[in-house]
Design a protein around this motif. Structure first.
Motif, PDB file in Angstrom:
ATOM      1  N   ALA A 104      -2.342   9.166  -3.063  1.00  0.00           N
ATOM      2  CA  ALA A 104      -2.291   9.530  -4.344  1.00  0.00           C
ATOM      3  C   ALA A 104      -2.761  10.930  -4.895  1.00  0.00           C
ATOM      4  O   ALA A 104      -2.511  11.511  -5.672  1.00  0.00           O
ATOM      5  N   SER A 105      -3.723  11.275  -3.944  1.00  0.00           N
ATOM      6  CA  SER A 105      -4.201  12.618  -4.041  1.00  0.00           C
ATOM      7  C   SER A 105      -3.342  13.915  -3.444  1.00  0.00           C
ATOM      8  O   SER A 105      -3.405  15.056  -3.541  1.00  0.00           O
ATOM      9  N   GLY A 106      -2.163  13.274  -2.787  1.00  0.00           N
ATOM     10  CA  GLY A 106      -1.167  14.231  -2.137  1.00  0.00           C
ATOM     11  C   GLY A 106      -1.636  14.729  -1.202  1.00  0.00           C
ATOM     12  O   GLY A 106      -0.789  15.525  -0.389  1.00  0.00           O
ATOM     13  N   THR A 107      -2.441  14.210  -0.435  1.00  0.00           N
ATOM     14  CA  THR A 107      -2.937  14.671   1.139  1.00  0.00           C
ATOM     15  C   THR A 107      -1.902  13.847   1.971  1.00  0.00           C
ATOM     16  O   THR A 107      -1.625  12.818   2.047  1.00  0.00           O
ATOM     17  N   PRO A 108      -1.273  14.670   3.193  1.00  0.00           N
ATOM     18  CA  PRO A 108      -0.406  14.150   4.033  1.00  0.00           C
ATOM     19  C   PRO A 108      -1.198  12.886   4.694  1.00  0.00           C
ATOM     20  O   PRO A 108      -2.383  13.006   5.115  1.00  0.00           O
ATOM     21  N   THR A 109      -0.505  11.888   5.020  1.00  0.00           N
ATOM     22  CA  THR A 109      -0.959  10.684   5.697  1.00  0.00           C
ATOM     23  C   THR A 109       0.112  10.456   7.142  1.00  0.00           C
ATOM     24  O   THR A 109       1.056  10.922   7.106  1.00  0.00           O
ATOM     25  N   ASP A 110      -0.519   9.667   8.146  1.00  0.00           N
ATOM     26  CA  ASP A 110       0.110   9.280   9.133  1.00  0.00           C
ATOM     27  C   ASP A 110       0.920   8.109   8.856  1.00  0.00           C
ATOM     28  O   ASP A 110       0.674   7.224   8.062  1.00  0.00           O
ATOM     29  N   ASP A 111       2.428   8.383   9.202  1.00  0.00           N
ATOM     30  CA  ASP A 111       3.437   7.334   8.636  1.00  0.00           C
ATOM     31  C   ASP A 111       3.941   6.500   9.920  1.00  0.00           C
ATOM     32  O   ASP A 111       5.013   5.803  10.047  1.00  0.00           O
ATOM     33  N   ASP A 112       3.386   6.750  11.169  1.00  0.00           N
ATOM     34  CA  ASP A 112       3.729   5.832  12.346  1.00  0.00           C
ATOM     35  C   ASP A 112       3.323   4.405  12.127  1.00  0.00           C
ATOM     36  O   ASP A 112       2.896   4.084  11.160  1.00  0.00           O
ATOM     37  N   ASN A 113       3.723   3.610  13.018  1.00  0.00           N
ATOM     38  CA  ASN A 113       3.479   2.286  12.794  1.00  0.00           C
ATOM     39  C   ASN A 113       2.021   1.958  12.946  1.00  0.00           C
ATOM     40  O   ASN A 113       1.466   0.785  12.154  1.00  0.00           O
ATOM     41  N   ARG A 139       0.445  -7.908  11.736  1.00  0.00           N
ATOM     42  CA  ARG A 139       1.249  -6.581  12.207  1.00  0.00           C
ATOM     43  C   ARG A 139       2.759  -6.545  11.521  1.00  0.00           C
ATOM     44  O   ARG A 139       3.024  -5.525  10.812  1.00  0.00           O
ATOM     45  N   LYS A 140       3.244  -7.764  11.041  1.00  0.00           N
ATOM     46  CA  LYS A 140       4.421  -7.679  10.239  1.00  0.00           C
ATOM     47  C   LYS A 140       4.174  -7.367   8.622  1.00  0.00           C
ATOM     48  O   LYS A 140       4.866  -6.570   8.029  1.00  0.00           O
ATOM     49  N   ALA A 141       2.931  -7.726   8.144  1.00  0.00           N
ATOM     50  CA  ALA A 141       2.294  -7.288   6.957  1.00  0.00           C
ATOM     51  C   ALA A 141       2.167  -5.856   6.849  1.00  0.00           C
ATOM     52  O   ALA A 141       2.283  -4.894   6.076  1.00  0.00           O
ATOM     53  N   GLN A 142       1.529  -5.342   8.132  1.00  0.00           N
ATOM     54  CA  GLN A 142       1.464  -3.873   8.198  1.00  0.00           C
ATOM     55  C   GLN A 142       2.504  -3.062   8.118  1.00  0.00           C
ATOM     56  O   GLN A 142       2.672  -1.963   7.530  1.00  0.00           O
ATOM     57  N   ARG A 143       3.614  -3.533   8.893  1.00  0.00           N
ATOM     58  CA  ARG A 143       4.795  -2.757   9.329  1.00  0.00           C
ATOM     59  C   ARG A 143       5.241  -2.657   7.696  1.00  0.00           C
ATOM     60  O   ARG A 143       6.100  -1.691   7.248  1.00  0.00           O
ATOM     61  N   ALA A 144       5.517  -3.834   7.031  1.00  0.00           N
ATOM     62  CA  ALA A 144       5.876  -3.811   5.576  1.00  0.00           C
ATOM     63  C   ALA A 144       5.235  -2.782   4.705  1.00  0.00           C
ATOM     64  O   ALA A 144       6.139  -2.124   4.054  1.00  0.00           O
ATOM     65  N   PHE A 145       4.004  -2.633   4.940  1.00  0.00           N
ATOM     66  CA  PHE A 145       3.336  -1.966   4.115  1.00  0.00           C
ATOM     67  C   PHE A 145       3.792  -0.457   4.202  1.00  0.00           C
ATOM     68  O   PHE A 145       3.946   0.232   3.443  1.00  0.00           O
ATOM     69  N   MET A 146       3.672   0.028   5.644  1.00  0.00           N
ATOM     70  CA  MET A 146       4.137   1.319   6.030  1.00  0.00           C
ATOM     71  C   MET A 146       5.418   1.638   5.596  1.00  0.00           C
ATOM     72  O   MET A 146       5.604   2.707   4.970  1.00  0.00           O
ATOM     73  N   GLU A 147       6.439   0.774   5.799  1.00  0.00           N
ATOM     74  CA  GLU A 147       7.643   1.087   5.242  1.00  0.00           C
ATOM     75  C   GLU A 147       7.898   1.239   3.796  1.00  0.00           C
ATOM     76  O   GLU A 147       8.539   2.285   3.328  1.00  0.00           O
ATOM     77  N   ALA A 148       6.921   0.493   3.109  1.00  0.00           N
ATOM     78  CA  ALA A 148       7.314   0.584   1.489  1.00  0.00           C
ATOM     79  C   ALA A 148       6.562   1.629   1.080  1.00  0.00           C
ATOM     80  O   ALA A 148       6.859   2.547   0.069  1.00  0.00           O
ATOM     81  N   GLN A 149       5.579   2.025   1.745  1.00  0.00           N
ATOM     82  CA  GLN A 149       4.844   3.377   1.413  1.00  0.00           C
ATOM     83  C   GLN A 149       5.624   4.580   1.647  1.00  0.00           C
ATOM     84  O   GLN A 149       5.853   5.762   0.483  1.00  0.00           O
ATOM     85  N   CYS A 150       6.585   4.551   2.776  1.00  0.00           N
ATOM     86  CA  CYS A 150       7.490   5.729   2.850  1.00  0.00           C
ATOM     87  C   CYS A 150       8.533   5.719   1.880  1.00  0.00           C
ATOM     88  O   CYS A 150       9.250   6.663   1.472  1.00  0.00           O
ATOM     89  N   GLU A 151       8.924   4.414   1.313  1.00  0.00           N
ATOM     90  CA  GLU A 151       9.965   4.517   0.464  1.00  0.00           C
ATOM     91  C   GLU A 151       9.309   4.439  -1.439  1.00  0.00           C
ATOM     92  O   GLU A 151      10.154   4.717  -2.228  1.00  0.00           O
ATOM     93  N   GLY A 172      -0.291  -3.385  -0.417  1.00  0.00           N
ATOM     94  CA  GLY A 172      -0.952  -3.663   0.872  1.00  0.00           C
ATOM     95  C   GLY A 172      -1.499  -4.875   0.407  1.00  0.00           C
ATOM     96  O   GLY A 172      -2.479  -5.475   1.502  1.00  0.00           O
ATOM     97  N   PHE A 173      -1.184  -5.856  -0.316  1.00  0.00           N
ATOM     98  CA  PHE A 173      -1.733  -7.277  -0.534  1.00  0.00           C
ATOM     99  C   PHE A 173      -1.396  -8.121   0.377  1.00  0.00           C
ATOM    100  O   PHE A 173      -2.205  -9.081   0.834  1.00  0.00           O
ATOM    101  N   LEU A 174      -0.208  -7.858   1.186  1.00  0.00           N
ATOM    102  CA  LEU A 174       0.361  -8.884   2.110  1.00  0.00           C
ATOM    103  C   LEU A 174      -0.894  -8.630   3.403  1.00  0.00           C
ATOM    104  O   LEU A 174      -1.127  -9.743   3.890  1.00  0.00           O
ATOM    105  N   ILE A 175      -1.179  -7.681   3.642  1.00  0.00           N
ATOM    106  CA  ILE A 175      -2.201  -7.446   4.514  1.00  0.00           C
ATOM    107  C   ILE A 175      -3.391  -8.150   4.182  1.00  0.00           C
ATOM    108  O   ILE A 175      -4.407  -8.796   5.035  1.00  0.00           O
ATOM    109  N   SER A 176      -3.998  -8.117   2.958  1.00  0.00           N
ATOM    110  CA  SER A 176      -5.183  -8.527   2.425  1.00  0.00           C
ATOM    111  C   SER A 176      -5.081 -10.154   2.646  1.00  0.00           C
ATOM    112  O   SER A 176      -6.098 -10.812   2.968  1.00  0.00           O
TER     113      SER A 176
END
Length: 325
Positions: A104-113, A139-151, A172-176
């Protein structure tokens, strides 16, 4: 959780803004069927998690961890978890909030798995050894979150349902929600957890949380929320957009209750009582999670600053909007 919830409210160059006073839907009343409970380990776990995040140099760009009150979120969402389980959940959700805040602040983040969650690799591996089925789902929920973040930035609003469906992943609610089974040490078979009725209950829980968060996020003038989504689709006013979003939250609450009743009344008699009790415990976990999250929206300073108690009581907020909106 919305990555835009902690975004700056400064208008873009050349776009003067104005502030209007508006009353939010009464989310606490709408979600009243879900009883709020709080874990007795709240204070100890909150302090321990804040120390761990600080020691790992994980700092929120927008505020201090004490103001974010992630420990309170965890204690309210998982009221029956033991202290060790609650501690890991607090650190997982702390890292989740951190990642959303950085984007949200525009700071780069890691987008790996693994990204920032690699800080928890040893502890998650131990949890995986004890409950491998849960870890696969996590892990499935975590991957879905990462992919959605990239999109996220490329996502185009087509209709409200597509937006809400996307938010289930992006928030990230699926992780929660996967942490419910961890907190309760549930080992339900995959065919039960993936049943139609439980899928509907999870979707309803995610939608209630996502739209509730989007509603309170309008206090920050966030770029992706029902105000803009509904304005694009229906060309409505801010008040109409909020009313519609509140109505959808109410619909999802009613749908949850109806499906929950059908599920629990229709539990098979030819399965073990242990499995049926596990389903009841999981459904109660979903209830606890919804109640805890919606109440936390008014306690954390991520949305209303220090005025959460006032908004909780009266519902009025000042919303920054672009001039001419």
């Amino acid at each position: 959780m919305s990555e835009s919830s902690a975004a700056s409210t400064n208008p873009a160059p050349g776009q003067p803004s104005r502030t209007i006073c508006i009353q939010l839907p009464d989310l606490l009343a709408v979600c009243a069927p879900f009883q709020l409970r709080t874990n007795r380990h709240c204070k100890v776990i909150s302090q321990a998690s804040e120390r761990w995040l600080h020691d790992c140099r994980v700092m929120l760009p927008s505020m201090k961890w004490r103001s974010a009150k992630v420990g309170l979120l965890v204690a309210a969402c998982y009221p029956t978890a033991d202290a060790p389980q609650l501690g890991l959940i607090a650190d997982v959700l702390g890292l989740l909030v951190y990642r959303l805040d950085r984007r949200a602040s525009g700071t780069p983040t890691d987008d790996d798995n693994d990204g920032i969650f690699s800080l928890l690799s040893d502890r998650l591996s131990s949890a995986a050894y004890r409950n491998p089925g849960w870890y696969i789902r996590f892990r499935k929920a975590q991957r879905a979150f990462m992919e959605a973040q990239c999109e996220t930035r490329a996502f185009e609003v087509g209709n409200l349902e597509s937006y809400v469906s996307f938010r289930r992943q992006q928030s990230g609610f699926l992780i929660s929600l996967e942490m419910i089974a961890y907190a309760k040490d549930l080992r339900l078979p995959e065919n039960l957890l993936s049943s139609e009725k439980l899928e509907i209950l999870r979707d309803c829980a995610c939608d209630i949380a996502a739209l509730s968060e989007d509603i309170v996020s309008c206090a920050k003038g966030t770029p992706i929320d029902p105000l803009n989504v509904l304005s694009i689709i229906e060309s409505g006013s801010l008040e109409d957009a909020l009313a519609t979003a509140g109505h959808i939250v109410s619909q999802r609450v009613n749908a949850f209750i109806d499906v929950e009743r059908a599920l629990l009344e229709g539990l098979p008699t030819d399965t073990s009582e242990k499995e049926n009790e596990g389903i009841r415990s999981y459904v109660q976990g979903l209830r606890d999670w919804v109640a805890g999250f919606v109440n936390w929206l008014y306690e954390t300073e991520r949305y209303f600053g220090e005025k959460g108690s006032e908004v909780r009581a009266f519902g009025w907020i000042f919303v920054p909007v672009n001039q001419g909106a």
